[in-house]
Design an enzyme around this catalytic site. Structure first.
Site, PDB file in Angstrom:
ATOM      1  N   ILE A  14       0.812  -1.230   0.000  1.00 26.56           N
ATOM      2  CA  ILE A  14       0.000   0.000   0.000  1.00 26.56           C
ATOM      3  C   ILE A  14       0.840   1.271   0.000  1.00 26.56           C
ATOM      4  CG2 ILE A  14      -0.298   0.256   2.514  1.00 26.56           C
ATOM      5  CD1 ILE A  14      -2.930   0.720  -0.292  1.00 26.56           C
ATOM      6  N   ARG A  17       0.887   3.862  -2.842  1.00 28.38           N
ATOM      7  CA  ARG A  17      -0.194   4.847  -3.040  1.00 28.38           C
ATOM      8  C   ARG A  17       0.231   6.217  -2.478  1.00 28.38           C
ATOM      9  NH1 ARG A  17      -1.831   1.154  -5.814  1.00 28.38           N
ATOM     10  NH2 ARG A  17      -3.777   0.014  -5.494  1.00 28.38           N
ATOM     11  N   ARG A  36      13.073  -2.999   7.415  1.00 25.35           N
ATOM     12  CA  ARG A  36      13.896  -3.746   8.377  1.00 25.35           C
ATOM     13  C   ARG A  36      15.168  -4.229   7.705  1.00 25.35           C
ATOM     14  NH1 ARG A  36       9.746  -8.317   9.980  1.00 25.35           N
ATOM     15  NH2 ARG A  36       9.360  -8.058   7.746  1.00 25.35           N
ATOM     16  N   TYR A  57      13.735   1.174  11.142  1.00 28.61           N
ATOM     17  CA  TYR A  57      12.717   2.218  11.329  1.00 28.61           C
ATOM     18  C   TYR A  57      13.228   3.293  12.291  1.00 28.61           C
ATOM     19  CZ  TYR A  57       9.802  -1.632   9.515  1.00 28.61           C
ATOM     20  OH  TYR A  57       9.282  -2.668   8.785  1.00 28.61           O
ATOM     21  N   LYS A  96      -4.826   2.051   8.688  1.00 28.53           N
ATOM     22  CA  LYS A  96      -5.928   1.497   9.474  1.00 28.53           C
ATOM     23  C   LYS A  96      -5.682   0.025   9.713  1.00 28.53           C
ATOM     24  CE  LYS A  96      -7.525  -1.018   6.886  1.00 28.53           C
ATOM     25  NZ  LYS A  96      -7.038  -2.128   6.027  1.00 28.53           N
ATOM     26  N   ARG A 164      -2.457 -10.613   7.120  1.00 31.94           N
ATOM     27  CA  ARG A 164      -3.884 -10.342   7.288  1.00 31.94           C
ATOM     28  C   ARG A 164      -4.679 -11.537   7.800  1.00 31.94           C
ATOM     29  NH1 ARG A 164      -4.443  -7.562   1.431  1.00 31.94           N
ATOM     30  NH2 ARG A 164      -3.048  -9.312   1.021  1.00 31.94           N
ATOM     31  N   ASP A 176      -9.328  -5.877   8.812  1.00 32.73           N
ATOM     32  CA  ASP A 176      -8.745  -5.455   7.540  1.00 32.73           C
ATOM     33  C   ASP A 176      -9.716  -4.644   6.684  1.00 32.73           C
ATOM     34  OD1 ASP A 176      -6.418  -5.518   5.793  1.00 32.73           O
ATOM     35  OD2 ASP A 176      -7.725  -6.643   4.436  1.00 32.73           O
TER      36      ASP A 176
HETATM   37  N1  NAP Z   1      -5.675   2.350   3.213  1.00 34.65           N
HETATM   38  C1  NAP Z   1      -5.579   1.411   2.290  1.00 34.65           C
HETATM   39  O1  NAP Z   1      -5.998   1.571   1.150  1.00 34.65           O
HETATM   40  C2  NAP Z   1      -4.919   0.108   2.645  1.00 34.65           C
HETATM   41  C3  NAP Z   1      -4.845  -0.898   1.687  1.00 34.65           C
HETATM   42  C4  NAP Z   1      -4.134  -2.049   2.002  1.00 34.65           C
HETATM   43  C5  NAP Z   1      -3.560  -2.194   3.257  1.00 34.65           C
HETATM   44  N2  NAP Z   1      -3.703  -1.221   4.183  1.00 34.65           N
HETATM   45  C6  NAP Z   1      -3.098  -1.334   5.520  1.00 34.65           C
HETATM   46  O2  NAP Z   1      -1.697  -1.064   5.367  1.00 34.65           O
HETATM   47  C7  NAP Z   1      -0.942  -1.892   6.202  1.00 34.65           C
HETATM   48  C8  NAP Z   1       0.113  -2.596   5.354  1.00 34.65           C
HETATM   49  O3  NAP Z   1      -0.534  -3.343   4.367  1.00 34.65           O
HETATM   50  P1  NAP Z   1       0.256  -3.862   3.062  1.00 34.65           P
HETATM   51  O4  NAP Z   1      -0.766  -4.560   2.253  1.00 34.65           O
HETATM   52  O5  NAP Z   1       1.046  -2.773   2.469  1.00 34.65           O
HETATM   53  O6  NAP Z   1       1.216  -4.942   3.750  1.00 34.65           O
HETATM   54  P2  NAP Z   1       2.579  -5.562   3.207  1.00 34.65           P
HETATM   55  O7  NAP Z   1       2.660  -5.478   1.722  1.00 34.65           O
HETATM   56  O8  NAP Z   1       2.676  -6.879   3.864  1.00 34.65           O
HETATM   57  O9  NAP Z   1       3.670  -4.566   3.775  1.00 34.65           O
HETATM   58  C9  NAP Z   1       3.891  -4.380   5.142  1.00 34.65           C
HETATM   59  C10 NAP Z   1       5.327  -3.970   5.378  1.00 34.65           C
HETATM   60  O10 NAP Z   1       5.546  -4.013   6.787  1.00 34.65           O
HETATM   61  C11 NAP Z   1       6.903  -4.383   7.056  1.00 34.65           C
HETATM   62  N3  NAP Z   1       6.904  -5.328   8.188  1.00 34.65           N
HETATM   63  C12 NAP Z   1       7.394  -5.072   9.424  1.00 34.65           C
HETATM   64  N4  NAP Z   1       7.244  -6.106  10.229  1.00 34.65           N
HETATM   65  C13 NAP Z   1       6.637  -7.069   9.505  1.00 34.65           C
HETATM   66  C14 NAP Z   1       6.245  -8.386   9.800  1.00 34.65           C
HETATM   67  N5  NAP Z   1       6.424  -8.926  11.034  1.00 34.65           N
HETATM   68  N6  NAP Z   1       5.674  -9.103   8.817  1.00 34.65           N
HETATM   69  C15 NAP Z   1       5.471  -8.573   7.597  1.00 34.65           C
HETATM   70  N7  NAP Z   1       5.825  -7.317   7.254  1.00 34.65           N
HETATM   71  C16 NAP Z   1       6.407  -6.569   8.209  1.00 34.65           C
HETATM   72  C17 NAP Z   1       7.473  -4.981   5.789  1.00 34.65           C
HETATM   73  O11 NAP Z   1       8.510  -4.129   5.337  1.00 34.65           O
HETATM   74  P3  NAP Z   1      10.040  -4.363   5.712  1.00 34.65           P
HETATM   75  O12 NAP Z   1      10.191  -5.788   6.192  1.00 34.65           O
HETATM   76  O13 NAP Z   1      10.739  -4.132   4.405  1.00 34.65           O
HETATM   77  O14 NAP Z   1      10.371  -3.370   6.751  1.00 34.65           O
HETATM   78  C18 NAP Z   1       6.323  -4.947   4.776  1.00 34.65           C
HETATM   79  O15 NAP Z   1       6.728  -4.494   3.512  1.00 34.65           O
HETATM   80  C19 NAP Z   1      -1.919  -2.821   6.910  1.00 34.65           C
HETATM   81  O16 NAP Z   1      -2.160  -2.338   8.197  1.00 34.65           O
HETATM   82  C20 NAP Z   1      -3.207  -2.718   6.102  1.00 34.65           C
HETATM   83  O17 NAP Z   1      -4.366  -2.809   6.910  1.00 34.65           O
HETATM   84  C21 NAP Z   1      -4.363  -0.066   3.880  1.00 34.65           C
END
Ligand code: NAP
Length: 324
Positions: A14, A17, A36, A57, A96, A164, A176
């Site tokens: 995300i 965006r 990380r 971070y 969120k 998720r 979610d």
């Molecule tokens: N507002 C919206 O439109 C929207 C849409 C989708 C998701 N979201 C929210 O955004 C957040 C992230 O979603 P996403 O879909 O972007 O997730 P994602 O692709 O899994 O990315 C999350 C990032 O968090 C970091 N991270 C740190 N600790 C972690 C762990 N223990 N396991 C996995 N990743 C970890 C990772 O980066 P590094 O390891 O590189 O540090 C990873 O790239 C969620 O809270 C979700 O609810 C919002």
């Protein structure tokens, strides 16, 4: 003109965006990204043209060249990193759900008060003109007294090791995507529900894959929603009043990331299309926080509002688990 320097924490799906939103912002620039993993951060920075990358971070939070932090981590890390960012003197846009407990929202509010910084939950859809128009139509009485609200948000999640669906990471469709119709219903009601009811289909780890919930508001207004990971993309929202109803076909992820927003006003059997502009709601979200920081305008998504959302989600989760 003052320009805010943004840093991204959590370069996942995300976050791009916000990269896009900042690319067209006149009062914000993306200055750094933190992962990380230093290589992952550097690769992301080079892919998106970001000036600095950090392999932790904490390093980004320690940088004096960052004013605002966008936190896009899995749900269970939101509260702790929001508080750390505030304590480091940064303003925060956090994905969120802002937290998984009301106590954590209280801790965020305390940290924001103490540091004089602003923290906002990233409910991007609340900034889209179609939502603002829907709130206006409902508020102007065009629908008559509101009677019922219906909302839906689901998609097919098929990755087995996804945060998720991890119970230790705030997994579940309620947290979610259920948070969208729940927050919108509360926004429309203008008050907190006094009773909730819910059922969920839990997987073998106790994470909800499909959820249905009902809210009763003190005014008598009722809301019902469903969320899920086991049905292909569905989203819709209907606001039913005694004199008419408003239907939004893509209330949460409209164009440019989903279908063009369509808002329909029904009065009896007469249908009227309400024209709303298409726009990048992530850009609107960034501009809203920018205004709050630089101009002192109240952020559209206040911490009090987020507190009510989290309290309702906690109650719904509990209700579903107690009904078995
Ligand atoms: N507002 C919206 O439109 C929207 C849409 C989708 C998701 N979201 C929210 O955004 C957040 C992230 O979603 P996403 O879909 O972007 O997730 P994602 O692709 O899994 O990315 C999350 C990032 O968090 C970091 N991270 C740190 N600790 C972690 C762990 N223990 N396991 C996995 N990743 C970890 C990772 O980066 P590094 O390891 O590189 O540090 C990873 O790239 C969620 O809270 C979700 O609810 C919002």
């Amino acid at each position: 003109m003052a320009v805010l320097r943004w840093g991204i924490i959590g370069p996942g799906r995300i976050s791009t965006r916000i990269v896009r939103a900042l690319a067209s912002s006149s009062r914000g620039t993306l200055a750094a990204v933190a992962s990380r993993d230093a290589d992952r951060a550097a690769a992301y920075a080079s892919r998106h043209g970001v000036g600095r990358s950090f392999g932790s971070y904490d390093e980004l939070l320690a940088s004096s060249e960052i004013d605002v932090v966008y936190i896009a981590l899995p749900n269970h890390l939101h509260a702790q990193w929001t508080i750390r960012a505030l304590e480091a003197g940064k303003h925060v846009l956090c994905e969120k759900p802002l937290a998984l407990t009301v106590e954590d929202v209280d801790a965020i509010q305390a940290a924001a008060r103490m540091t004089g910084r602003i923290a906002v939950e990233a409910f991007m859809y609340l900034h889209h003109p179609q939502i603002l128009r829907a709130l206006e139509v409902a508020g102007d009485g065009l629908l008559g007294p509101l009677e019922l609200i219906l909302g839906t948000f689901s998609f097919l999640l098929s990755t087995p090791d996804d945060p998720r669906i991890d119970p230790a990471m705030g997994g579940g469709s309620l947290w979610d995507v259920g948070c969208y119709p729940v927050s919108f219903a509360r926004r429309l009601a203008g008050e907190e529900p006094d009773r909730v009811a819910a059922f969920a289909r839990l997987d073998e780890r106790g994470v909800d894959r499909t959820f249905i919930g009902q809210l009763h508001f003190p005014s008598g207004l009722l809301a019902q929603f469903d969320s899920g990971f086991r049905a292909s993309d569905r989203e819709s929202f209907e606001i039913v009043g005694q004199a008419g109803r408003l239907v939004l076909d893509s209330p949460f992820v409209p164009a440019p990331d989903g279908p063009r927003p369509v808002v329909t006003l029904w009065r009896g059997r007469v249908r009227e299309q309400i024209t709303v502009p298409s726009m990048d709601q992530y850009r609107a979200e960034v501009e809203d926080l920018t205004g709050a920081i630089l101009d002192g305008t109240p952020p559209r998504v206040s911490l009090d509002f987020s507190r009510g959302t989290i309290a309702t989600l906690v109650d719904l989760d509990l209700a579903a688990r107690s009904t078995g």
